[in-house]
Design a protein around this motif. Structure first.
Motif, PDB file in Angstrom:
ATOM      1  N   VAL A  83       0.845  -1.195   0.000  1.00  0.00           N
ATOM      2  CA  VAL A  83       0.000   0.000   0.000  1.00  0.00           C
ATOM      3  C   VAL A  83       0.882   1.247   0.000  1.00  0.00           C
ATOM      4  CG1 VAL A  83      -1.920  -1.133   1.174  1.00  0.00           C
ATOM      5  CG2 VAL A  83      -0.166   0.011   2.515  1.00  0.00           C
ATOM      6  N   SER A  84       0.296   2.332  -0.436  1.00  0.00           N
ATOM      7  CA  SER A  84       1.010   3.605  -0.450  1.00  0.00           C
ATOM      8  C   SER A  84       0.002   4.731  -0.294  1.00  0.00           C
ATOM      9  CB  SER A  84       1.772   3.779  -1.765  1.00  0.00           C
ATOM     10  OG  SER A  84       2.379   5.051  -1.817  1.00  0.00           O
ATOM     11  N   SER A  85       0.432   5.799   0.340  1.00  0.00           N
ATOM     12  CA  SER A  85      -0.431   6.976   0.461  1.00  0.00           C
ATOM     13  C   SER A  85      -0.343   7.858  -0.783  1.00  0.00           C
ATOM     14  CB  SER A  85      -0.046   7.784   1.704  1.00  0.00           C
ATOM     15  OG  SER A  85       1.303   8.201   1.604  1.00  0.00           O
ATOM     16  N   LYS A  86       0.634   7.586  -1.652  1.00  0.00           N
ATOM     17  CA  LYS A  86       0.787   8.368  -2.875  1.00  0.00           C
ATOM     18  C   LYS A  86      -0.217   7.895  -3.924  1.00  0.00           C
ATOM     19  CE  LYS A  86       4.982   9.478  -4.222  1.00  0.00           C
ATOM     20  NZ  LYS A  86       6.385   9.317  -4.668  1.00  0.00           N
ATOM     21  N   PRO A  87      -0.836   8.823  -4.637  1.00  0.00           N
ATOM     22  CA  PRO A  87      -1.777   8.419  -5.692  1.00  0.00           C
ATOM     23  C   PRO A  87      -1.099   7.528  -6.736  1.00  0.00           C
ATOM     24  CG  PRO A  87      -1.897  10.780  -5.291  1.00  0.00           C
ATOM     25  CD  PRO A  87      -0.720  10.264  -4.511  1.00  0.00           C
ATOM     26  N   PHE A  88      -1.812   6.510  -7.164  1.00  0.00           N
ATOM     27  CA  PHE A  88      -1.369   5.565  -8.196  1.00  0.00           C
ATOM     28  C   PHE A  88      -0.123   4.785  -7.793  1.00  0.00           C
ATOM     29  CE2 PHE A  88      -3.562   9.068 -10.354  1.00  0.00           C
ATOM     30  CZ  PHE A  88      -4.670   8.366 -10.797  1.00  0.00           C
ATOM     31  N   HIS A  89       0.141   4.690  -6.519  1.00  0.00           N
ATOM     32  CA  HIS A  89       1.228   3.873  -6.002  1.00  0.00           C
ATOM     33  C   HIS A  89       0.615   2.761  -5.164  1.00  0.00           C
ATOM     34  CE1 HIS A  89       3.647   7.177  -7.375  1.00  0.00           C
ATOM     35  NE2 HIS A  89       4.745   6.511  -7.077  1.00  0.00           N
ATOM     36  N   GLY A  90       1.399   1.756  -4.873  1.00  0.00           N
ATOM     37  CA  GLY A  90       0.876   0.596  -4.170  1.00  0.00           C
ATOM     38  C   GLY A  90       0.202  -0.333  -5.167  1.00  0.00           C
ATOM     39  N   TYR A  91      -0.552  -1.278  -4.645  1.00  0.00           N
ATOM     40  CA  TYR A  91      -1.266  -2.223  -5.510  1.00  0.00           C
ATOM     41  C   TYR A  91      -2.626  -1.650  -5.855  1.00  0.00           C
ATOM     42  CZ  TYR A  91      -3.823  -6.341  -7.028  1.00  0.00           C
ATOM     43  OH  TYR A  91      -4.589  -7.220  -7.744  1.00  0.00           O
ATOM     44  N   LEU A  92      -2.934  -1.605  -7.133  1.00  0.00           N
ATOM     45  CA  LEU A  92      -4.230  -1.134  -7.609  1.00  0.00           C
ATOM     46  C   LEU A  92      -4.913  -2.275  -8.345  1.00  0.00           C
ATOM     47  CD1 LEU A  92      -3.104   2.309  -9.087  1.00  0.00           C
ATOM     48  CD2 LEU A  92      -4.057   1.862  -6.826  1.00  0.00           C
ATOM     49  N   ASN A  93      -6.191  -2.472  -8.054  1.00  0.00           N
ATOM     50  CA  ASN A  93      -6.954  -3.541  -8.686  1.00  0.00           C
ATOM     51  C   ASN A  93      -8.350  -3.014  -8.969  1.00  0.00           C
ATOM     52  OD1 ASN A  93      -8.130  -5.892  -9.548  1.00  0.00           O
ATOM     53  ND2 ASN A  93      -7.816  -7.013  -7.647  1.00  0.00           N
ATOM     54  N   LYS A  94      -8.646  -2.801 -10.228  1.00  0.00           N
ATOM     55  CA  LYS A  94      -9.949  -2.282 -10.640  1.00  0.00           C
ATOM     56  C   LYS A  94     -10.439  -3.097 -11.823  1.00  0.00           C
ATOM     57  CE  LYS A  94     -13.204   0.910 -10.849  1.00  0.00           C
ATOM     58  NZ  LYS A  94     -14.402   0.661 -10.174  1.00  0.00           N
ATOM     59  N   ASP A  95     -11.500  -3.846 -11.622  1.00  0.00           N
ATOM     60  CA  ASP A  95     -12.056  -4.707 -12.664  1.00  0.00           C
ATOM     61  C   ASP A  95     -10.961  -5.634 -13.199  1.00  0.00           C
ATOM     62  OD1 ASP A  95     -14.582  -3.501 -12.354  1.00  0.00           O
ATOM     63  OD2 ASP A  95     -13.995  -1.867 -13.680  1.00  0.00           O
ATOM     64  N   LEU A  96     -10.634  -5.532 -14.465  1.00  0.00           N
ATOM     65  CA  LEU A  96      -9.602  -6.394 -15.046  1.00  0.00           C
ATOM     66  C   LEU A  96      -8.223  -5.747 -15.032  1.00  0.00           C
ATOM     67  CD1 LEU A  96     -11.556  -7.813 -18.109  1.00  0.00           C
ATOM     68  CD2 LEU A  96     -11.102  -8.925 -15.914  1.00  0.00           C
ATOM     69  N   TYR A  97      -8.117  -4.584 -14.421  1.00  0.00           N
ATOM     70  CA  TYR A  97      -6.861  -3.833 -14.407  1.00  0.00           C
ATOM     71  C   TYR A  97      -6.153  -4.029 -13.073  1.00  0.00           C
ATOM     72  CZ  TYR A  97      -3.731   0.174 -14.193  1.00  0.00           C
ATOM     73  OH  TYR A  97      -2.630   0.972 -14.060  1.00  0.00           O
ATOM     74  N   GLN A  98      -4.869  -4.363 -13.124  1.00  0.00           N
ATOM     75  CA  GLN A  98      -4.039  -4.457 -11.933  1.00  0.00           C
ATOM     76  C   GLN A  98      -2.729  -3.728 -12.197  1.00  0.00           C
ATOM     77  OE1 GLN A  98      -3.640  -8.300  -9.786  1.00  0.00           O
ATOM     78  NE2 GLN A  98      -4.544  -9.135 -11.653  1.00  0.00           N
ATOM     79  N   SER A  99      -2.205  -3.077 -11.176  1.00  0.00           N
ATOM     80  CA  SER A  99      -0.888  -2.463 -11.331  1.00  0.00           C
ATOM     81  C   SER A  99      -0.231  -2.315  -9.969  1.00  0.00           C
ATOM     82  CB  SER A  99      -0.993  -1.094 -12.011  1.00  0.00           C
ATOM     83  OG  SER A  99      -1.557  -0.146 -11.131  1.00  0.00           O
ATOM     84  N   PHE A 100       1.072  -2.147 -10.016  1.00  0.00           N
ATOM     85  CA  PHE A 100       1.864  -1.815  -8.841  1.00  0.00           C
ATOM     86  C   PHE A 100       2.582  -0.511  -9.145  1.00  0.00           C
ATOM     87  CE2 PHE A 100       1.515  -6.327  -7.970  1.00  0.00           C
ATOM     88  CZ  PHE A 100       1.412  -6.361  -6.591  1.00  0.00           C
ATOM     89  N   GLY A 101       2.374   0.493  -8.323  1.00  0.00           N
ATOM     90  CA  GLY A 101       3.131   1.732  -8.430  1.00  0.00           C
ATOM     91  C   GLY A 101       4.188   1.719  -7.346  1.00  0.00           C
ATOM     92  N   ILE A 102       5.443   1.680  -7.749  1.00  0.00           N
ATOM     93  CA  ILE A 102       6.551   1.574  -6.799  1.00  0.00           C
ATOM     94  C   ILE A 102       7.332   2.878  -6.826  1.00  0.00           C
ATOM     95  CG2 ILE A 102       8.606   0.267  -6.147  1.00  0.00           C
ATOM     96  CD1 ILE A 102       7.430  -2.046  -7.861  1.00  0.00           C
ATOM     97  N   GLY A 103       7.292   3.613  -5.733  1.00  0.00           N
ATOM     98  CA  GLY A 103       8.034   4.867  -5.655  1.00  0.00           C
ATOM     99  C   GLY A 103       9.525   4.621  -5.549  1.00  0.00           C
ATOM    100  N   ASP A 104      10.306   5.467  -6.196  1.00  0.00           N
ATOM    101  CA  ASP A 104      11.775   5.372  -6.162  1.00  0.00           C
ATOM    102  C   ASP A 104      12.258   3.981  -6.574  1.00  0.00           C
ATOM    103  OD1 ASP A 104      12.123   8.046  -5.228  1.00  0.00           O
ATOM    104  OD2 ASP A 104      11.585   7.365  -3.215  1.00  0.00           O
TER     105      ASP A 104
END
Length: 141
Positions: A83-104
């Protein structure tokens, strides 16, 4: 729908391939404009593309793709640990979309923090790196 009856994505779709290995590729040239147009079209049509760059070995490319497959094959509960407090960071899972936003993500310590959250019991998932003169190599294990 039976998930075993689904074809692999690579059998269903051919992503655009864009070659960035031309050493003369410079802003303001006609070749640059052509590559920019190809990138834009690929992103508009597919949302992604395969980038070719001759400085990345086939071995490293395969290793990274295998690591990504392994990452997204983790159970959702495991992926939600990141998880992350930054927008679009951390694990995101929406419908068929998944992503990991990794800072630095360019910092080995940050990547190792990321892997420890997802694989706390697996020291072997930590990134090993070797520094050489003017060269930084990352190995996934």
């Amino acid at each position: 729908m039976d998930p075993n009856s689904l074809l692999p994505l690579s059998d269903c779709i051919q992503l655009p391939v864009i070659d960035f290995s031309d050493q003369t590729l410079r802003p303001g040239t006609s070749e640059w404009d052509k590559v920019k147009a190809n990138v834009r079209k690929a992103l508009e049509d597919y949302g992604c593309f395969e980038a070719l760059f001759d400085k990345v070995s086939t071995e490293l490319n395969k290793s990274v793709f295998q690591a990504v497959v392994e990452l997204f094959d983790l159970p959702v509960q495991t992926k939600q640990r990141y998880v992350s407090s930054k927008p679009f960071h951390g694990y995101l899972n929406k419908d068929l979309y998944q992503s990991f936003g990794i800072g630095d993500a360019n910092l080995v310590e940050k990547i190792n923090d990321f892997t420890e959250q997802l694989w706390p019991d697996h020291e072997s998932k930590r990134i090993r790196y070797e520094c050489e003169v003017n060269n930084f190599q990352v190995y996934f294990s």
